[in-house]
Motif scaffolding. Structure first.
Motif, PDB file in Angstrom:
ATOM      1  N   HIS A  33      36.051  36.617  42.426  1.00  0.00           N
ATOM      2  CA  HIS A  33      36.194  36.017  41.099  1.00  0.00           C
ATOM      3  C   HIS A  33      36.503  37.090  40.076  1.00  0.00           C
ATOM      4  N   GLU A 215      40.631  34.214  34.191  1.00  0.00           N
ATOM      5  CA  GLU A 215      39.570  34.016  35.171  1.00  0.00           C
ATOM      6  C   GLU A 215      40.095  33.242  36.364  1.00  0.00           C
ATOM      7  N   GLU A 217      38.695  31.440  39.786  1.00  0.00           N
ATOM      8  CA  GLU A 217      37.524  30.981  40.523  1.00  0.00           C
ATOM      9  C   GLU A 217      37.961  30.509  41.891  1.00  0.00           C
TER      10      GLU A 217
END
Length: 239
Positions: A33, A215, A217
């Motif tokens: 991540h 980001e 994930e």
């Protein structure tokens, strides 16, 4: 597959496992991540500068390149791609397929592709097809160049490539490994900043890129990755 080619794949898979472990360790958890503000090897990124210019639309559109409205959540099916700065998120679900995510930390633009097979033999005049990694990745590169950016400025994540061939089937196409190899080659050749990686094994993965922050994930699913849409395609020459 010849012995030298197989040896190369074995070596690359060993490198993949090592890079996966390094990426997990540098981010302090087990899913590759990235929060878009630190690459795990240095100080946090500076606040994003204003976008210098609109994302260029010079790349020829196709049915498998998905557009997005501002703030839209884009979900990629196998063989699809999205690149731009308008979507809120780009998400996909992987088995033996591979997804590459790209994100520019100051322009706040990026994309993702989801390909099923590494390459094919393409007839003259035949259009590009996002199901094949070589072609999908080439289109991502076209988008980057059209935006006025350099590949080396982008953060990259590489996920997927699970082994989904049924046990006892006798099928030895090593599709997941070959898909991973295609992704590695692309990242290494163009100098992308590899931030996260989780490849191989036999588990499904869900990947989400948030374009505002960069980001990424990645969630591993329970159980084995389901057999994908690959089998009808595996007989095609050049795959």
């Amino acid at each position: 597959m010849s012995t030298p080619e197989r040896t190369t794949l074995v070596e690359r898979m060993a490198q993949a496992r090592a890079r996966t472990a390094a990426a997990r360790g540098s981010h302090g958890h087990g899913h590759g991540h990235n929060n878009g503000h630190s690459n795990g090897h240095g100080p946090a990124q500076r606040p994003a500068a204003p976008v210098a210019k609109p994302v260029a639309a010079a790349v020829q559109a196709s049915y498998w390149q998905l557009p997005a409205q501002p703030g839209e959540d884009v979900f990629l099916m196998p063989g699809q791609l999205h690149f731009g700065d308008r979507a809120a998120t780009i998400k996909t679900l992987l088995g033996s397929c591979v997804a590459l995510t790209l994100w520019h930390p100051t322009r706040r633009l990026g994309g993702m592709c989801h390909y099923l097979l590494p390459s094919r033999t393409r007839a003259g005049g035949e259009g590009l097809d996002g199901r094949y990694g070589e072609e999908a990745l080439d289109v991502l590169l076209q988008h980057i160049r059209a935006s006025g950016c350099s590949p080396k400025e982008f953060h990259a994540h590489l996920y997927g490539g699970a082994d989904t061939m049924p046990e006892g089937s006798g099928l030895k196409f090593n599709v997941g490994e070959r898909n991973i190899e295609q992704g590695w080659t692309f990242v290494d050749r163009h100098g992308f900043q590899l931030q996260g990686v989780d490849v191989g094994e036999d588990v499904p993965r869900t990947v989400t890129l948030r374009l505002a922050s960069g980001e990424v994930e990645m969630k591993r699913g329970a159980g084995k990755a389901p057999q994908s849409q690959l089998l009808p395609m595996l007989g095609r020459k050049g795959t």
